[in-house]
Design an enzyme around this catalytic site. Structure first.
Site, PDB file in Angstrom:
ATOM      1  N   HIS A  44     -38.824 141.979  36.882  1.00 35.31           N
ATOM      2  CA  HIS A  44     -37.165 142.000  37.396  1.00 35.31           C
ATOM      3  C   HIS A  44     -36.855 142.336  35.971  1.00 35.31           C
ATOM      4  O   HIS A  44     -35.515 142.163  35.769  1.00 35.31           O
ATOM      5  CB  HIS A  44     -37.406 140.906  37.806  1.00 35.31           C
ATOM      6  CG  HIS A  44     -37.958 140.401  39.114  1.00 35.31           C
ATOM      7  ND1 HIS A  44     -37.197 138.779  39.905  1.00 35.31           N
ATOM      8  CD2 HIS A  44     -38.357 141.038  40.237  1.00 35.31           C
ATOM      9  CE1 HIS A  44     -38.185 138.612  40.453  1.00 35.31           C
ATOM     10  NE2 HIS A  44     -38.403 140.583  40.698  1.00 35.31           N
ATOM     11  N   ASN A  61     -47.432 123.403  39.907  1.00 36.98           N
ATOM     12  CA  ASN A  61     -46.092 123.702  40.685  1.00 36.98           C
ATOM     13  C   ASN A  61     -46.353 122.677  40.875  1.00 36.98           C
ATOM     14  O   ASN A  61     -46.411 121.267  42.177  1.00 36.98           O
ATOM     15  CB  ASN A  61     -45.627 124.596  41.859  1.00 36.98           C
ATOM     16  CG  ASN A  61     -44.050 124.736  41.545  1.00 36.98           C
ATOM     17  OD1 ASN A  61     -43.149 124.097  41.897  1.00 36.98           O
ATOM     18  ND2 ASN A  61     -43.472 125.877  42.275  1.00 36.98           N
TER      19      ASN A  61
HETATM   20  P1  OAD Z   1     -36.903 129.568  41.979  1.00 37.68           P
HETATM   21  O1  OAD Z   1     -35.980 129.021  41.168  1.00 37.68           O
HETATM   22  O2  OAD Z   1     -37.025 130.022  42.822  1.00 37.68           O
HETATM   23  O3  OAD Z   1     -38.461 128.718  41.236  1.00 37.68           O
HETATM   24  C1  OAD Z   1     -39.143 127.846  40.620  1.00 37.68           C
HETATM   25  C2  OAD Z   1     -40.314 127.403  40.639  1.00 37.68           C
HETATM   26  O4  OAD Z   1     -40.086 126.137  39.216  1.00 37.68           O
HETATM   27  C3  OAD Z   1     -39.987 125.952  42.079  1.00 37.68           C
HETATM   28  O5  OAD Z   1     -40.738 126.616  43.045  1.00 37.68           O
HETATM   29  C4  OAD Z   1     -40.114 124.364  40.937  1.00 37.68           C
HETATM   30  O6  OAD Z   1     -40.686 123.622  42.059  1.00 37.68           O
HETATM   31  C5  OAD Z   1     -41.121 125.319  40.067  1.00 37.68           C
HETATM   32  N1  OAD Z   1     -40.608 124.096  39.276  1.00 37.68           N
HETATM   33  C6  OAD Z   1     -39.830 122.922  38.534  1.00 37.68           C
HETATM   34  N2  OAD Z   1     -39.651 122.926  36.763  1.00 37.68           N
HETATM   35  C7  OAD Z   1     -41.380 123.562  37.262  1.00 37.68           C
HETATM   36  C8  OAD Z   1     -42.865 123.067  35.839  1.00 37.68           C
HETATM   37  N3  OAD Z   1     -41.951 122.309  34.463  1.00 37.68           N
HETATM   38  N4  OAD Z   1     -44.056 123.675  35.650  1.00 37.68           N
HETATM   39  C9  OAD Z   1     -44.071 124.460  36.869  1.00 37.68           C
HETATM   40  N5  OAD Z   1     -42.984 125.111  37.996  1.00 37.68           N
HETATM   41  C10 OAD Z   1     -41.635 123.921  38.023  1.00 37.68           C
HETATM   42  O7  OAD Z   1     -37.909 130.742  41.140  1.00 37.68           O
HETATM   43  P2  OAD Z   1     -38.690 132.018  41.148  1.00 37.68           P
HETATM   44  O8  OAD Z   1     -39.923 131.019  41.620  1.00 37.68           O
HETATM   45  O9  OAD Z   1     -38.631 132.801  39.152  1.00 37.68           O
HETATM   46  O10 OAD Z   1     -35.205 137.033  41.228  1.00 37.68           O
HETATM   47  O11 OAD Z   1     -37.473 133.224  41.886  1.00 37.68           O
HETATM   48  C11 OAD Z   1     -37.883 134.197  42.283  1.00 37.68           C
HETATM   49  C12 OAD Z   1     -36.998 134.684  42.276  1.00 37.68           C
HETATM   50  O12 OAD Z   1     -35.656 134.876  42.756  1.00 37.68           O
HETATM   51  C13 OAD Z   1     -36.742 135.334  40.855  1.00 37.68           C
HETATM   52  O13 OAD Z   1     -36.984 136.658  39.933  1.00 37.68           O
HETATM   53  C14 OAD Z   1     -34.758 135.919  40.401  1.00 37.68           C
HETATM   54  C15 OAD Z   1     -34.729 134.895  41.550  1.00 37.68           C
HETATM   55  O14 OAD Z   1     -33.458 135.311  42.539  1.00 37.68           O
HETATM   56  C16 OAD Z   1     -34.322 137.918  40.419  1.00 37.68           C
HETATM   57  O15 OAD Z   1     -33.353 137.628  39.251  1.00 37.68           O
HETATM   58  C17 OAD Z   1     -34.554 140.009  41.008  1.00 37.68           C
END
Ligand code: OAD
Length: 242
Positions: A118, A211
């Site tokens: 991204h 996760n």
């Molecule tokens: P999300 O905010 O959708 O998900 C974050 C995940 O991290 C969740 O499933 C949590 O349960 C998990 N989590 C939280 N704390 C944690 C920890 N200490 N260890 C492991 N996991 C943990 O974020 P992304 O999946 O990165 O895109 O979101 C994907 C994309 O959506 C981002 O890159 C962004 C956003 O819109 C763009 O900006 C294009």
């Protein structure tokens, strides 16, 4: 055998490992995730802050928010999860770290082979003449302007925008060739990134998810650690070292 032992053995025997990370890996560095309680998209207007339309219609509003995020990312430190992945890279013959994060914390922890799906928050460019620069300093103006007079934008993928083709191709190649694929700290709902673990498993990879919450991958993963990345990743690397 314990799940930890099983995972360490798979990694030990693998020549090609690929990892997908999301905002969750940086949560323990104090950077907010996007979804869920307290997530960025609960507090802010996605339409105004993460779409090309929002940037165009109110660049000052967009940049005020984005500059704040840049400062927050620079003020944060890589956590034990980032550092463990940098260590893991040294132990595996071929290691590809695919991240959806724009914070550069993987690189600051020492990871080398990183694909930024991204983009990143520290490269900005002019959409009119293509001039680009990397800057970690506070921006001279909000919004920042190119010498040609146009408003600059960050080299990040906004909603509705396509991903960089070359980066995406490399990510899919790494996923398809991986013997072990780890999905860490991502809700696995944003595509095309979310296809990567599925594609890897379809091509024979052992799929590991880290996760604390359930995701669409939890049911299909071969091993699941419902724990924080910063807690379990150092243990995996320690076990791997024997
Ligand atoms: P999300 O905010 O959708 O998900 C974050 C995940 O991290 C969740 O499933 C949590 O349960 C998990 N989590 C939280 N704390 C944690 C920890 N200490 N260890 C492991 N996991 C943990 O974020 P992304 O999946 O990165 O895109 O979101 C994907 C994309 O959506 C981002 O890159 C962004 C956003 O819109 C763009 O900006 C294009």
């Amino acid at each position: 055998m314990s799940v930890l032992g099983d995972v360490a053995e798979k990694l030990q025997n693998a020549k090609r490992v690929a990892v997908l990370t999301g905002a969750g890996i940086s949560a323990e560095s104090g950077i907010a995730t996007f979804r869920g309680k307290g997530g960025l998209w609960e507090r802010y207007d996605v339409e105004k802050l993460a779409t090309p339309r929002g940037l165009k219609s109110d660049p000052a509003y967009f940049w005020e928010w984005f500059e704040g995020r840049r400062r927050e990312m620079l003020g944060a430190e890589p956590n034990p999860g980032h550092r463990a992945l940098a260590e893991l890279e040294k132990l595996v013959e071929s290691f590809t770290l695919i991240t959806q994060n724009i914070d550069r914390l993987h690189q600051r922890a020492g990871s080398k082979n990183v694909l930024e799906l991204h983009g990143n928050a520290f490269t900005i460019y002019c959409p009119r003449d293509g001039w680009r620069m990397e800057t970690y300093e506070p921006l001279p103006s909000i919004p920042p302007f190119c010498q040609c007079g146009a408003v600059m934008r960050p080299d990040v993928v906004l909603f509705e925008e396509p991903l960089d083709e070359g980066t995406l191709r490399s990510a899919f190649l790494a996923a398809e060739n991986a013997e072990v694929f780890m999905s860490i700290g991502t809700s696995a709902v944003v595509y095309p990134a979310a296809y990567l673990p599925v594609e890897a498993q379809r091509n024979g990879a052992f799929l590991i998810e880290i996760n604390p919450e359930e995701t669409p991958l939890t049911a299909i993963a071969d091993a699941v650690f419902q724990q924080k990345a910063g807690e379990i990743l150092p243990k995996i690397v320690e076990k791997l070292r024997g």
